[in-house]
Design a protein around this motif. Structure first.
Motif, PDB file in Angstrom:
ATOM      1  N   VAL A 124       0.845  -1.192   0.000  1.00 12.66           N
ATOM      2  CA  VAL A 124       0.000   0.000   0.000  1.00 12.66           C
ATOM      3  C   VAL A 124       0.883   1.245   0.000  1.00 12.66           C
ATOM      4  CG1 VAL A 124      -0.207  -0.004   2.532  1.00 12.66           C
ATOM      5  CG2 VAL A 124      -1.910   1.206   1.140  1.00 12.66           C
ATOM      6  N   ALA A 127      -1.734   7.547  -3.140  1.00 16.43           N
ATOM      7  CA  ALA A 127      -2.380   7.634  -4.448  1.00 16.43           C
ATOM      8  C   ALA A 127      -1.663   8.656  -5.329  1.00 16.43           C
ATOM      9  CB  ALA A 127      -3.850   8.018  -4.269  1.00 16.43           C
ATOM     10  N   LEU A 151      -2.249  -1.302  -3.423  1.00 17.08           N
ATOM     11  CA  LEU A 151      -3.357  -0.465  -2.998  1.00 17.08           C
ATOM     12  C   LEU A 151      -2.881   0.980  -2.974  1.00 17.08           C
ATOM     13  CD1 LEU A 151      -4.503  -2.618   0.080  1.00 17.08           C
ATOM     14  CD2 LEU A 151      -5.232  -2.847  -2.314  1.00 17.08           C
ATOM     15  N   TYR A 152      -3.546   1.838  -3.723  1.00 18.02           N
ATOM     16  CA  TYR A 152      -3.242   3.262  -3.713  1.00 18.02           C
ATOM     17  C   TYR A 152      -4.340   3.979  -2.930  1.00 18.02           C
ATOM     18  CZ  TYR A 152       0.243   2.503  -7.423  1.00 18.02           C
ATOM     19  OH  TYR A 152       1.347   2.083  -8.167  1.00 18.02           O
ATOM     20  N   VAL A 153      -3.959   4.629  -1.837  1.00 17.80           N
ATOM     21  CA  VAL A 153      -4.936   5.302  -0.985  1.00 17.80           C
ATOM     22  C   VAL A 153      -4.431   6.703  -0.665  1.00 17.80           C
ATOM     23  CG1 VAL A 153      -5.683   3.102   0.023  1.00 17.80           C
ATOM     24  CG2 VAL A 153      -3.933   4.467   1.184  1.00 17.80           C
ATOM     25  N   SER A 154      -5.281   7.536  -0.054  1.00 17.75           N
ATOM     26  CA  SER A 154      -4.862   8.893   0.298  1.00 17.75           C
ATOM     27  C   SER A 154      -3.725   8.822   1.313  1.00 17.75           C
ATOM     28  CB  SER A 154      -6.038   9.683   0.867  1.00 17.75           C
ATOM     29  OG  SER A 154      -6.548   9.056   2.027  1.00 17.75           O
ATOM     30  N   GLU A 157      -3.995   7.905   5.047  1.00 15.72           N
ATOM     31  CA  GLU A 157      -4.581   6.603   5.376  1.00 15.72           C
ATOM     32  C   GLU A 157      -3.683   5.413   5.060  1.00 15.72           C
ATOM     33  OE1 GLU A 157      -7.246   6.631   7.111  1.00 15.72           O
ATOM     34  OE2 GLU A 157      -7.442   8.804   6.866  1.00 15.72           O
ATOM     35  N   THR A 161      -4.399   1.754   6.613  1.00 14.95           N
ATOM     36  CA  THR A 161      -4.806   0.741   5.637  1.00 14.95           C
ATOM     37  C   THR A 161      -3.873  -0.461   5.703  1.00 14.95           C
ATOM     38  OG1 THR A 161      -5.706   2.431   4.152  1.00 14.95           O
ATOM     39  CG2 THR A 161      -5.195   0.287   3.186  1.00 14.95           C
TER      40      THR A 161
END
Length: 273
Positions: A124, A127, A151-154, A157, A161
């Motif tokens: 992860v 993003a 997984l690309y997240v803000s 997070e 995550t």
């Protein structure tokens, strides 16, 4: 050892690893041999040879190379079983020992994250990737785990995550897989995974120069930066951008490995003076 259509030499296999056409690599060394040297040929996954009839069907239609300690009964027998299941399977000539004797790179298993229930590593990061967050997934999928999930997240997070989904965070502050001093995350992965071959070191210099705004480190870095920023403008979906970026890094890696001495000029019909 003579080469046959059911075996592949370490040299030939080494030319395939890291490319989009690399075969699936299965390591069937017994636990005792693996414990004595817990390193894998880049991209390989461990399997138990006696369970081959259970997992063979998951490889139908793939090209597979089976690796044991010396390239004898375990790999030949497993490859033969796979061929009975319509899998294009070969054994590695001389096995893991021959690979090491050829001084080809191996990946320390202790550096690899635990796999999920489907046998995949899960990573992860932030993003909207540009350079490191595309280069690192390329490295992982080509040399560590072809089935890796990203997984690309803000940004705020990422760590939460990682905790909730048992994922490995990268390219954020205060985690193992991140920048160290002047090195970018790609540099760190190349070193920690034991992949510091001459072409990979050259590619790492390009990535570091482009990722850290030190374009003077590599003549090719401005081109990598331009291509990376262009991709980020072309795709709103980070995973679509990653898929496109895989081809970009395939090309740069092959240039680093095979074409750095080649030049190109538009031919002219001018005679010699």
């Amino acid at each position: 050892m003579s080469t046959s259509y059911t075996s592949i030499s370490p040299d030939k296999l080494s030319r395939l690893i890291g490319t989009a056409n690399a075969p699936t690599l299965i390591d069937v060394r017994i636990d005792e041999d693996f414990a004595a040297d817990p390193r894998l040929i880049p991209g390989a996954t461990r399997r138990f040879h006696l369970d081959v009839q259970d997992w063979a069907s998951s490889l139908t239609g793939q090209s597979v190379v089976v690796i044991c300690q010396k390239g004898q009964k375990l790999s030949e027998g497993t490859a033969a079983w796979l061929r009975c299941s319509n899998v294009d399977a070969e054994s590695l000539e001389g096995g893991h020992l021959a690979w090491k004797e050829a001084k080809l790179p191996t990946v320390p298993v202790g550096r690899m994250p635990k796999r999920d229930g489907r046998g995949r590593t899960v990573w992860v990061t932030r993003a909207r990737p540009k350079i490191d967050r595309i280069a690192c997934p390329w490295l992982i999928r080509r040399f560590i785990d072809p089935a890796a999930v990203f997984l690309y997240v803000s940004a705020p997070e990422v760590e939460a995550t990682a905790d909730r989904f048992n994922a490995t965070p990268f390219d954020i502050e205060n985690v193992f897989w991140s920048h160290r001093g002047e090195l970018c995350t790609f540099d760190v992965m190349v070193q920690e995974f034991g992949l510091s071959t001459p072409p990979m070191v050259r590619l790492a210099e390009m990535v570091r120069a482009a990722d850290t705004a030190r374009l003077d480190l590599s003549p090719e870095a401005p081109g990598l930066l331009a291509a990376s920023l262009g991709l980020s403008r072309m795709f709103d979906d980070d995973l679509e951008q990653l898929n496109a970026g895989m081809l970009l890094y395939d090309a740069f890696y092959r240039w680093c490995r095979d074409a750095t001495g080649e030049t190109h000029n538009w031919p002219t019909n001018k005679g010699k003076r």
